[in-house]
Scaffold this motif. Structure first.
Motif, PDB file in Angstrom:
ATOM      1  N   LEU A 130      31.446   9.318  42.329  1.00  0.00           N
ATOM      2  CA  LEU A 130      31.874  11.136  41.371  1.00  0.00           C
ATOM      3  C   LEU A 130      29.954  10.839  40.773  1.00  0.00           C
ATOM      4  CD1 LEU A 130      32.417  13.055  39.761  1.00  0.00           C
ATOM      5  CD2 LEU A 130      32.907  11.706  38.022  1.00  0.00           C
ATOM      6  N   THR A 131      29.981  11.862  41.296  1.00  0.00           N
ATOM      7  CA  THR A 131      28.704  12.216  41.134  1.00  0.00           C
ATOM      8  C   THR A 131      28.074  13.418  39.628  1.00  0.00           C
ATOM      9  OG1 THR A 131      27.940  11.707  43.299  1.00  0.00           O
ATOM     10  CG2 THR A 131      25.768  13.299  41.859  1.00  0.00           C
ATOM     11  N   LEU A 132      27.651  13.159  38.723  1.00  0.00           N
ATOM     12  CA  LEU A 132      27.204  13.914  37.812  1.00  0.00           C
ATOM     13  C   LEU A 132      25.651  14.463  37.962  1.00  0.00           C
ATOM     14  CD1 LEU A 132      28.845  11.048  36.779  1.00  0.00           C
ATOM     15  CD2 LEU A 132      29.696  13.254  35.371  1.00  0.00           C
ATOM     16  N   ALA A 133      25.398  15.479  37.562  1.00  0.00           N
ATOM     17  CA  ALA A 133      24.642  15.953  36.759  1.00  0.00           C
ATOM     18  C   ALA A 133      24.651  17.594  35.795  1.00  0.00           C
ATOM     19  CB  ALA A 133      23.643  17.426  38.257  1.00  0.00           C
ATOM     20  N   THR A 134      23.324  17.252  35.212  1.00  0.00           N
ATOM     21  CA  THR A 134      23.139  17.894  33.656  1.00  0.00           C
ATOM     22  C   THR A 134      22.817  19.533  33.833  1.00  0.00           C
ATOM     23  OG1 THR A 134      21.659  16.754  32.972  1.00  0.00           O
ATOM     24  CG2 THR A 134      24.319  16.607  32.045  1.00  0.00           C
ATOM     25  N   SER A 135      21.527  19.607  35.117  1.00  0.00           N
ATOM     26  CA  SER A 135      21.054  20.807  35.509  1.00  0.00           C
ATOM     27  C   SER A 135      21.530  21.405  36.762  1.00  0.00           C
ATOM     28  CB  SER A 135      19.883  20.487  35.064  1.00  0.00           C
ATOM     29  OG  SER A 135      19.154  19.746  35.918  1.00  0.00           O
ATOM     30  N   CYS A 136      21.493  22.420  37.354  1.00  0.00           N
ATOM     31  CA  CYS A 136      21.155  23.269  38.113  1.00  0.00           C
ATOM     32  C   CYS A 136      20.765  24.148  38.619  1.00  0.00           C
ATOM     33  CB  CYS A 136      22.424  23.189  39.162  1.00  0.00           C
ATOM     34  SG  CYS A 136      22.658  23.590  41.128  1.00  0.00           S
ATOM     35  N   PRO A 137      20.099  24.931  39.334  1.00  0.00           N
ATOM     36  CA  PRO A 137      19.527  26.200  39.225  1.00  0.00           C
ATOM     37  C   PRO A 137      21.155  27.157  39.580  1.00  0.00           C
ATOM     38  CG  PRO A 137      17.989  24.721  41.043  1.00  0.00           C
ATOM     39  CD  PRO A 137      19.321  24.076  40.753  1.00  0.00           C
ATOM     40  N   GLN A 149      23.468  20.319  50.231  1.00  0.00           N
ATOM     41  CA  GLN A 149      22.589  19.935  50.625  1.00  0.00           C
ATOM     42  C   GLN A 149      23.286  18.097  49.941  1.00  0.00           C
ATOM     43  OE1 GLN A 149      18.399  19.417  49.114  1.00  0.00           O
ATOM     44  NE2 GLN A 149      18.344  21.769  50.487  1.00  0.00           N
ATOM     45  N   TRP A 150      23.969  18.276  48.731  1.00  0.00           N
ATOM     46  CA  TRP A 150      25.034  17.755  48.626  1.00  0.00           C
ATOM     47  C   TRP A 150      26.355  17.218  49.688  1.00  0.00           C
ATOM     48  CZ3 TRP A 150      30.232  17.431  46.843  1.00  0.00           C
ATOM     49  CH2 TRP A 150      31.204  15.625  46.472  1.00  0.00           C
ATOM     50  N   CYS A 151      26.943  18.123  50.091  1.00  0.00           N
ATOM     51  CA  CYS A 151      27.881  18.273  50.908  1.00  0.00           C
ATOM     52  C   CYS A 151      27.552  17.421  52.154  1.00  0.00           C
ATOM     53  CB  CYS A 151      28.489  19.533  50.682  1.00  0.00           C
ATOM     54  SG  CYS A 151      28.989  20.219  49.487  1.00  0.00           S
ATOM     55  N   GLU A 152      26.701  18.499  52.629  1.00  0.00           N
ATOM     56  CA  GLU A 152      25.785  17.625  53.988  1.00  0.00           C
ATOM     57  C   GLU A 152      25.721  15.985  54.091  1.00  0.00           C
ATOM     58  OE1 GLU A 152      24.395  18.886  56.869  1.00  0.00           O
ATOM     59  OE2 GLU A 152      25.880  20.984  55.931  1.00  0.00           O
ATOM     60  N   ARG A 153      25.501  15.315  52.508  1.00  0.00           N
ATOM     61  CA  ARG A 153      25.314  13.885  52.953  1.00  0.00           C
ATOM     62  C   ARG A 153      26.300  13.161  52.280  1.00  0.00           C
ATOM     63  NH1 ARG A 153      21.307  15.299  48.882  1.00  0.00           N
ATOM     64  NH2 ARG A 153      22.672  14.653  47.374  1.00  0.00           N
ATOM     65  N   ASN A 154      27.824  14.151  52.038  1.00  0.00           N
ATOM     66  CA  ASN A 154      28.957  13.657  51.609  1.00  0.00           C
ATOM     67  C   ASN A 154      29.924  14.016  52.215  1.00  0.00           C
ATOM     68  OD1 ASN A 154      29.108  11.489  49.063  1.00  0.00           O
ATOM     69  ND2 ASN A 154      27.249  13.546  49.054  1.00  0.00           N
ATOM     70  N   SER A 155      30.265  14.210  53.735  1.00  0.00           N
ATOM     71  CA  SER A 155      31.217  14.768  55.104  1.00  0.00           C
ATOM     72  C   SER A 155      32.478  15.019  54.833  1.00  0.00           C
ATOM     73  CB  SER A 155      30.960  14.634  56.020  1.00  0.00           C
ATOM     74  OG  SER A 155      30.966  13.142  56.220  1.00  0.00           O
ATOM     75  N   ASP A 156      32.631  13.939  53.610  1.00  0.00           N
ATOM     76  CA  ASP A 156      33.985  13.647  53.423  1.00  0.00           C
ATOM     77  C   ASP A 156      34.527  14.283  51.385  1.00  0.00           C
ATOM     78  OD1 ASP A 156      32.389  11.836  52.159  1.00  0.00           O
ATOM     79  OD2 ASP A 156      34.256   9.716  52.452  1.00  0.00           O
ATOM     80  N   ALA A 157      33.640  14.953  51.117  1.00  0.00           N
ATOM     81  CA  ALA A 157      33.981  15.443  49.704  1.00  0.00           C
ATOM     82  C   ALA A 157      34.480  16.181  49.558  1.00  0.00           C
ATOM     83  CB  ALA A 157      32.535  16.447  50.000  1.00  0.00           C
ATOM     84  N   ARG A 158      35.353  15.827  48.076  1.00  0.00           N
ATOM     85  CA  ARG A 158      36.718  16.153  47.867  1.00  0.00           C
ATOM     86  C   ARG A 158      37.169  17.254  47.496  1.00  0.00           C
ATOM     87  NH1 ARG A 158      41.442  15.061  50.066  1.00  0.00           N
ATOM     88  NH2 ARG A 158      42.521  15.068  48.706  1.00  0.00           N
ATOM     89  N   MET A 159      36.059  17.703  46.276  1.00  0.00           N
ATOM     90  CA  MET A 159      35.828  18.986  45.351  1.00  0.00           C
ATOM     91  C   MET A 159      34.372  18.217  44.765  1.00  0.00           C
ATOM     92  SD  MET A 159      38.178  19.029  42.041  1.00  0.00           S
ATOM     93  CE  MET A 159      38.183  17.341  41.193  1.00  0.00           C
ATOM     94  N   ILE A 160      34.394  19.618  43.808  1.00  0.00           N
ATOM     95  CA  ILE A 160      33.009  20.129  43.356  1.00  0.00           C
ATOM     96  C   ILE A 160      33.768  21.402  41.764  1.00  0.00           C
ATOM     97  CG2 ILE A 160      31.037  21.163  42.736  1.00  0.00           C
ATOM     98  CD1 ILE A 160      29.726  21.273  46.537  1.00  0.00           C
ATOM     99  N   VAL A 161      33.447  20.347  41.239  1.00  0.00           N
ATOM    100  CA  VAL A 161      33.506  20.937  39.577  1.00  0.00           C
ATOM    101  C   VAL A 161      32.156  21.826  38.771  1.00  0.00           C
ATOM    102  CG1 VAL A 161      34.472  20.431  37.469  1.00  0.00           C
ATOM    103  CG2 VAL A 161      35.341  19.288  38.407  1.00  0.00           C
ATOM    104  N   ILE A 162      32.173  22.990  38.712  1.00  0.00           N
ATOM    105  CA  ILE A 162      31.489  23.051  38.063  1.00  0.00           C
ATOM    106  C   ILE A 162      31.303  24.030  36.546  1.00  0.00           C
ATOM    107  CG2 ILE A 162      29.569  25.417  38.197  1.00  0.00           C
ATOM    108  CD1 ILE A 162      29.566  25.665  41.350  1.00  0.00           C
TER     109      ILE A 162
END
Length: 343
Positions: A130-137, A149-162
């Protein structure tokens, strides 16, 4: 490498002076993508099943999670993120496969996230997936590239929460209507979700005024829910449940799920059975469950089967029939939509 895990949650936004810029994963493919078929060709094609982050609830594509302030949307989305990242069960009942998850907690601080995760985990180890970030443009101003780019580095990614959508949607094009602006804003996110075949959860708000149709409660124009692949609205509930999750979408059946919130653990639990069993009073819930198991039963049989007083059974059945929670049939009662019952 920085000692602060948040420094590496998302890569730095690329600058023009970089000698080796990051690849642009969302650029159109060089080969032409087919977008038209004859009817027989399409019927003979085989497609993979949709990929589910949370089976029956959250599928690949854009999933709008809306609800009023302080209803528990952030607790629900963080709990889902932890469950999907670690694998096991979500909401204490739904089996999920584990894999990388990105959580953009754009209204939180690291300290609050740590506190909430500690409550939800209850001593279990935190998943490194689980990668967490508190800011994003905003998505149109570079945020989409960073997420890609995060998706590219994690080709088996399951979910993104915004959490929340308003923090990342960006400004609308001059002269565009409110509907077009809302549709385009969700469309930016959908482009990422479709390109990578990943589930994206957009946490959003509802209007102050209620509505008969839960979709009409989503804040903004119909362009927001219209552009999303699925819409989930979390509402406070009366009765035994703490909330009801209303769900509809392109790959999900329209359903209602009763939820219970355990504040000491910061966790939402999906309750078994139809939502109506948990959102009405105890007497009505008892009668409803008995009639569902014994369709056509009469008040005397309900009294004998449940142990409720006969006067209470007669009065409650009559009120439930008036509220269309039960339907009278041949001197007995059935549940609407079951055993030939029509509401």
């Amino acid at each position: 490498m920085s000692d602060n895990p948040y420094d590496n949650a998302l890569p730095p936004r690329p600058h023009a002076s970089n000698s080796a810029p990051e690849p642009q994963p969302l650029q159109p493919a060089q080969q032409r993508i087919r977008t038209a078929w004859t009817a027989d060709e399409l019927m003979n094609m085989e497609f993979p099943d949709p990929k589910w982050a949370v089976p029956g609830l959250i599928s690949e594509g854009v999933n709008l999670l809306a609800g009023p302030p302080k209803v528990g949307k952030s607790w629900l989305s963080l709990g889902l993120a932890l469950s999907v990242a670690a694998g096991g069960t979500a909401m204490d009942t739904v089996p999920v496969d584990g894999g990388p998850v990105l959580y953009l907690a754009l209204e939180d601080t690291p300290r609050r996230l740590q506190s909430r995760m500690g409550k939800i985990l209850g001593g279990s180890p935190a998943p490194s997936t689980l990668t967490l970030a508190t800011s994003c443009p905003p998505i149109p101003q570079g945020g989409g590239e960073l997420i890609a780019q995060w998706c590219e580095r994690n080709s088996d990614a399951r979910m993104i929460v915004i959490d929340v959508f308003a923090k990342i949607r960006g400004t609308s094009s001059p002269g565009s209507s409110a509907y077009d602006a809302d549709y385009a804003a969700v469309g930016h996110v959908k482009r990422i979700a479709d390109h990578y075949g990943i589930a994206v959860v957009l946490v959003h708000h509802v209007r102050k005024a209620g509505a008969d149709d839960f979709l009409a409660e989503v804040s903004g124009t119909n362009g927001i829910a219209g552009a999303a692949d699925a819409t989930l609205v979390l509402k406070r509930s009366r009765g035994q449940a703490d909330g009801v999750l209303h769900v509809t979408g392109r790959d999900v059946d329209e359903s209602e799920y009763a939820l219970r919130f355990y504040s000491e653990a910061g966790a939402w639990q999906l309750l078994e059975g139809p939502a109506t069993d948990h959102t009405i009073g105890d007497s009505r819930a008892t009668i409803l469950r008995y009639v569902r198991d014994h369709p056509g039963t009469k008040p005397k049989q309900i009294t004998e089967g449940t142990g409720l007083p006969s006067d209470l059974v007669r009065q409650t059945c009559s009120r439930m029939a008036k509220d269309v929670q039960l339907i009278r049939k041949d001197g007995g009662y059935i549940v609407p939509g079951e055993n030939g019952g029509q509401a």
